[in-house]
Design a protein around this motif. Structure first.
Motif: not given
Length: 219
Positions: A61-66, A92-97
């Motif tokens: 799961f490429h670069d899954d944020p969690e 911390t990028d704005k693309s992370i919701t």
């Protein structure tokens, strides 16, 4: 999977981990299962197993944020603060919701604090606070860092909305800021000491350390 999480939270941790492993074997493409098991392993301080699982999962799961957040958390808890930053800063990028960005900003602030970079720590602590103004941990971290810099008026404004929580850490930081501004902060300091004597002692020691560190950096 909720039954596995409940089992873990109720203290039957080894059995819950075994159940999570079995679940992943049965559902190898369920990203939530990898996230769940990684969090459990980190909670148990089984960092090597957690890191191995997360690296494998990130391949699926490429670069899954969690998953990446758990990877950064594992590094932080092992004292590898630079690795933690490398893993958490992209979150911390704005693309992370959602709340994940605020959580990542908070952990980045802690990592910078551990590395002695209090200016960057303040910047990310403020970001975490702005993203989630009701989060006491982020507010208190920001306040303590600002107190160490002597920025007392901002601490007062930042913590005033949280006084209603009666959290000892909030009361202490607010009381210290008010006192430093020449006002009477004794009611807040006394309330903090009464509410949680141990937290009161640790927080005063932390602010003293940050203040001493700032004075040393200025020399």
């Amino acid at each position: 999977m909720q039954d596995i999480i409940d089992q873990f939270n109720q203290g039957d941790k080894e059995a819950a981990i075994s159940a999570a492993v079995h679940y992943i074997n049965e559902h190898p493409h369920a990203v939530d299962a990898y996230r769940m098991l990684a969090a459990m392993l980190i909670n148990m301080k089984a960092y090597d197993q957690a890191d191995e699982l997360i690296v494998k999962a990130l391949g699926l799961f490429h670069d899954d944020p969690e998953l990446r957040y758990n990877w950064g958390l594992s590094a932080f808890q092992q004292g590898s603060f630079k690795d933690a930053l490398a893993r958490l800063l992209p979150l911390t990028d704005k693309s992370i919701t959602g709340s994940l960005r605020a959580d990542a900003a908070y952990m980045v602030a802690l990592a910078y604090q551990e590395l002695g970079d209090n200016i960057r720590a303040i910047a990310f602590a403020l970001t975490a606070h702005d993203l989630n103004p009701d989060a006491i941990d982020a507010a208190v971290l920001t306040a303590n860092l600002l107190l160490g810099q002597g920025v007392n008026d901002q601490v007062k404004d930042l913590l005033a909305p949280l006084l209603k929580t009666k959290d000892a850490r909030v009361l202490l930081a607010y009381g210290m800021a008010v006192s430093a501004m020449g006002e009477d902060g004794s009611q807040y300091l006394n309330a903090a000491q009464t509410a949680d004597p141990e937290s009161y002692k640790r927080a005063r020691e932390l602010v003293h350390f940050l203040t001493e560190q700032e004075h040393h950096d200025e020399q």
